[in-house]
Scaffold this active site. Structure first.
Site, PDB file in Angstrom:
ATOM      1  N   ALA A 196      79.787   1.284  37.060  1.00 28.64           N
ATOM      2  CA  ALA A 196      78.843   2.240  37.627  1.00 28.64           C
ATOM      3  C   ALA A 196      78.887   3.565  36.888  1.00 28.64           C
ATOM      4  O   ALA A 196      79.955   4.067  36.540  1.00 28.64           O
ATOM      5  CB  ALA A 196      79.153   2.479  39.100  1.00 28.64           C
ATOM      6  N   CYS A 197      77.714   4.128  36.667  1.00 24.83           N
ATOM      7  CA  CYS A 197      77.634   5.489  36.155  1.00 24.83           C
ATOM      8  C   CYS A 197      78.112   6.442  37.257  1.00 24.83           C
ATOM      9  O   CYS A 197      78.272   6.052  38.407  1.00 24.83           O
ATOM     10  CB  CYS A 197      76.196   5.810  35.765  1.00 24.83           C
ATOM     11  SG  CYS A 197      75.979   7.393  34.928  1.00 24.83           S
ATOM     12  N   PHE A 198      78.381   7.682  36.906  1.00 24.12           N
ATOM     13  CA  PHE A 198      78.805   8.723  37.840  1.00 24.12           C
ATOM     14  C   PHE A 198      80.258   8.586  38.283  1.00 24.12           C
ATOM     15  O   PHE A 198      80.726   9.377  39.073  1.00 24.12           O
ATOM     16  CB  PHE A 198      77.904   8.802  39.092  1.00 24.12           C
ATOM     17  CG  PHE A 198      76.523   9.289  38.795  1.00 24.12           C
ATOM     18  CD1 PHE A 198      76.203  10.628  38.868  1.00 24.12           C
ATOM     19  CD2 PHE A 198      75.528   8.396  38.435  1.00 24.12           C
ATOM     20  CE1 PHE A 198      74.929  11.076  38.589  1.00 24.12           C
ATOM     21  CE2 PHE A 198      74.251   8.830  38.152  1.00 24.12           C
ATOM     22  CZ  PHE A 198      73.950  10.178  38.231  1.00 24.12           C
TER      23      PHE A 198
END
Length: 269
Positions: free
Chosen positions: A136-138
């Site tokens: 996942a990004c972030f």
């Protein structure tokens, strides 16, 4: 994604001016970075159950759930006056509007200082980023991305080709980490639970940060106006409203059919 690339190509040919674009996603969709392995990292059964779209980006980075957010893209020539030649410095220049916009919303913001999610393309060459914590990004900040209360609030990725820079990114209005993690694959439920807890400490949304300060949440329409003004200030330009040209629309439709809507692109890895 096809429109972003079509604008980039049109600008490289001198057919259109430098462009800043704001948009949303219908249906809400999961996008993965160019280097990610779709079958290993995405639960496509869960994706269908949630009614989410799916696409592979031409830029690097990790999975982003494009739902309650504002997406932006900037297309500009590498030779634009004042544009740094260095990849990281150019990212900082183009991201200044993000910093100004979040501050205008009343949030104290800092900008990070390590690079991992920008990507440079020169011809067919691509430069990969370091190994991420999750799909996942972030979950970890990259260079020149924004932190509020130590948590990442906006993610960006960049690519270059034919003398043109294309940078796009996600400005989170709300964050549904439960839905995001339900469509990603992990080694087991314990690992998923642990990574989700970590993600919650590393990522935030605009409205979550505003609520923590007992400030009223904002709408996506308000968000777009704020960032339209802040990008103009950050880039030191005056925007003019515009529409996609017939050539851009035709090219975007072709790219959608042959690339971003095609299995051989989306399931590339």
């Amino acid at each position: 994604m096809a429109i972003d690339e079509a604008i980039s190509i049109a600008h490289s040919e001198g057919a259109v001016a430098p462009t800043v674009r704001f948009y949303g996603w219908n249906p809400a969709s999961l996008s993965i970075g160019y280097f990610q392995h779709a079958e290993k990292e995405v639960d496509f059964r869960a994706l269908r159950e949630h009614g989410l779209g799916f696409v592979r980006r031409s830029t690097g980075g990790r999975a982003v759930l494009h739902d309650q957010e504002l997406t932006y893209s900037i297309v500009v020539s590498e030779g634009y006056p004042g544009m740094p030649a260095n990849l990281a410095e150019a990212c900082a220049e183009l991201s200044r509007g993000l910093l100004i916009g979040v501050q205008r919303l009343g949030l104290d913001t800092t900008m990070t200082g390590q690079i991992d999610e920008t990507e440079e393309q020169s011809g067919s060459e691509r430069v990969s980023e370091r190994k991420p914590l999750t799909a996942a990004c972030f979950d970890a900040p990259s260079k020149y991305e924004l932190l509020v209360d130590g948590r990442k609030i906006a993610g960006s990725a960049q690519m270059r080709g034919n003398g043109v820079i294309m940078q796009h990114g996600s400005i989170l209005l709300e964050l549904d980490d439960e839905k995001l993690f339900s469509v990603l694959r992990f080694g087991g439920p314990d690992i998923k639970q642990r990574m989700r807890k970590l993600f919650g400490r590393k990522a935030a949304s605009i409205n979550d940060c505003l609520r923590r300060r007992e400030m009223p949440p904002v709408s996506v329409q308000r968000l777009e106006q704020v960032f339209r003004d802040s990008f103009a200030e950050g880039l030191n330009v005056e925007f003019m409203d515009g529409q996609l040209t017939e050539g851009e629309l035709e090219l975007a439709a072709k790219l959608s059919r042959e690339k971003y809507g095609a299995d051989n692109w989306n399931y590339l890895r």
